[in-house]
Motif scaffolding. Sequence first.
Motif, mmCIF file in Angstrom:
data_model
loop_
_atom_site.group_PDB
_atom_site.id
_atom_site.type_symbol
_atom_site.label_atom_id
_atom_site.label_comp_id
_atom_site.label_asym_id
_atom_site.label_seq_id
_atom_site.Cartn_x
_atom_site.Cartn_y
_atom_site.Cartn_z
ATOM 1 N N ASP A 195 14.633 -11.581 8.590
ATOM 2 C CA ASP A 195 15.760 -11.941 9.342
ATOM 3 C C ASP A 195 15.436 -12.071 10.649
ATOM 4 O OD1 ASP A 195 14.750 -9.664 10.401
ATOM 5 O OD2 ASP A 195 16.327 -8.359 9.854
ATOM 6 N N GLY A 196 14.153 -12.605 11.029
ATOM 7 C CA GLY A 196 13.756 -13.210 12.561
ATOM 8 C C GLY A 196 13.086 -12.215 13.560
ATOM 9 N N LEU A 197 13.315 -10.840 13.140
ATOM 10 C CA LEU A 197 12.656 -9.694 14.064
ATOM 11 C C LEU A 197 11.190 -10.132 14.126
ATOM 12 C CD1 LEU A 197 14.973 -6.742 12.899
ATOM 13 C CD2 LEU A 197 15.306 -8.003 14.787
ATOM 14 N N TRP A 198 10.820 -9.492 15.042
ATOM 15 C CA TRP A 198 9.250 -9.474 15.157
ATOM 16 C C TRP A 198 8.699 -8.233 15.678
ATOM 17 C CZ3 TRP A 198 7.712 -8.792 20.247
ATOM 18 C CH2 TRP A 198 8.778 -9.106 21.035
ATOM 19 N N GLN A 199 7.411 -7.916 15.450
ATOM 20 C CA GLN A 199 6.827 -6.746 16.159
ATOM 21 C C GLN A 199 5.471 -7.034 16.527
ATOM 22 O OE1 GLN A 199 6.214 -3.801 13.124
ATOM 23 N NE2 GLN A 199 6.151 -2.219 14.641
ATOM 24 N N GLN A 200 4.903 -6.552 17.611
ATOM 25 C CA GLN A 200 3.540 -6.947 18.219
ATOM 26 C C GLN A 200 2.910 -5.505 18.576
ATOM 27 O OE1 GLN A 200 1.992 -8.457 21.674
ATOM 28 N NE2 GLN A 200 3.340 -10.049 21.255
ATOM 29 N N PRO A 201 1.500 -5.270 18.565
ATOM 30 C CA PRO A 201 1.218 -3.997 19.041
ATOM 31 C C PRO A 201 1.308 -4.221 20.598
ATOM 32 C CG PRO A 201 -0.640 -5.188 17.752
ATOM 33 C CD PRO A 201 0.596 -6.337 17.840
ATOM 34 N N THR A 202 1.300 -3.017 21.302
ATOM 35 C CA THR A 202 1.584 -2.913 22.806
ATOM 36 C C THR A 202 0.164 -3.506 23.355
ATOM 37 O OG1 THR A 202 1.704 -1.472 24.809
ATOM 38 C CG2 THR A 202 0.370 -0.513 23.036
ATOM 39 N N PRO A 203 0.309 -4.157 24.480
ATOM 40 C CA PRO A 203 -0.880 -4.643 25.176
ATOM 41 C C PRO A 203 -1.558 -3.566 26.276
ATOM 42 C CG PRO A 203 1.123 -5.596 26.316
ATOM 43 C CD PRO A 203 1.500 -4.783 25.132
ATOM 44 N N ASN A 249 0.131 -16.280 15.673
ATOM 45 C CA ASN A 249 0.078 -15.403 16.567
ATOM 46 C C ASN A 249 -0.527 -14.088 15.924
ATOM 47 O OD1 ASN A 249 1.500 -16.893 18.932
ATOM 48 N ND2 ASN A 249 3.292 -16.908 17.294
ATOM 49 N N PRO A 250 -1.790 -13.902 16.011
ATOM 50 C CA PRO A 250 -2.539 -12.865 15.360
ATOM 51 C C PRO A 250 -1.840 -11.515 16.030
ATOM 52 C CG PRO A 250 -4.236 -14.498 15.777
ATOM 53 C CD PRO A 250 -2.764 -15.108 16.589
ATOM 54 N N GLY A 251 -1.626 -10.559 15.073
ATOM 55 C CA GLY A 251 -1.081 -9.396 15.683
ATOM 56 C C GLY A 251 0.373 -9.234 15.638
ATOM 57 N N VAL A 252 0.952 -10.166 15.459
ATOM 58 C CA VAL A 252 2.539 -10.629 15.566
ATOM 59 C C VAL A 252 2.840 -10.287 14.215
ATOM 60 C CG1 VAL A 252 4.628 -11.978 16.063
ATOM 61 C CG2 VAL A 252 2.734 -11.501 17.677
ATOM 62 N N ALA A 253 3.840 -9.508 13.549
ATOM 63 C CA ALA A 253 4.615 -9.392 12.372
ATOM 64 C C ALA A 253 5.905 -9.719 12.624
ATOM 65 C CB ALA A 253 4.311 -8.057 11.768
ATOM 66 N N ARG A 254 6.414 -10.472 11.441
ATOM 67 C CA ARG A 254 7.713 -10.773 11.468
ATOM 68 C C ARG A 254 8.520 -10.551 10.185
ATOM 69 N NH1 ARG A 254 8.023 -13.904 15.347
ATOM 70 N NH2 ARG A 254 6.301 -15.383 16.031
ATOM 71 N N TRP A 255 9.829 -10.449 10.156
ATOM 72 C CA TRP A 255 10.472 -9.986 9.053
ATOM 73 C C TRP A 255 11.303 -11.366 8.880
ATOM 74 C CZ3 TRP A 255 8.621 -6.377 12.335
ATOM 75 C CH2 TRP A 255 8.403 -4.972 11.650
#
Length: 100
Positions: A19-27, A11-17
Amino acid sequence: MTPGRYPDPANPGVARWLDGLWQQPTPFANTARYDGITDARHLILTDGTTVHAIDAGDGSSRWSMPLPPSGKPNFRTAVKAMCGRMITVTAQEFTGYAAA
């Protein structure tokens, strides 16, 4: 990159940690004005012109669609949750969408 954080190759643009958390840029281009609902599986976000569904578990984008225009320049099309449906609200009408 932050320690414990890594990019998601699926999933390009999605970052993971770790501990299972994720982050992605706003659409959205205008991040100052957006709203959202959830069905416990998806985060359904809108800026009044487009709606995007993001998988709450892994942060991947699932679908997006344009919203009908509100009919009034000072009234954004809104997205609400009612009775298990996503409802769009314009100045003239309500439209209900059911999950496929």
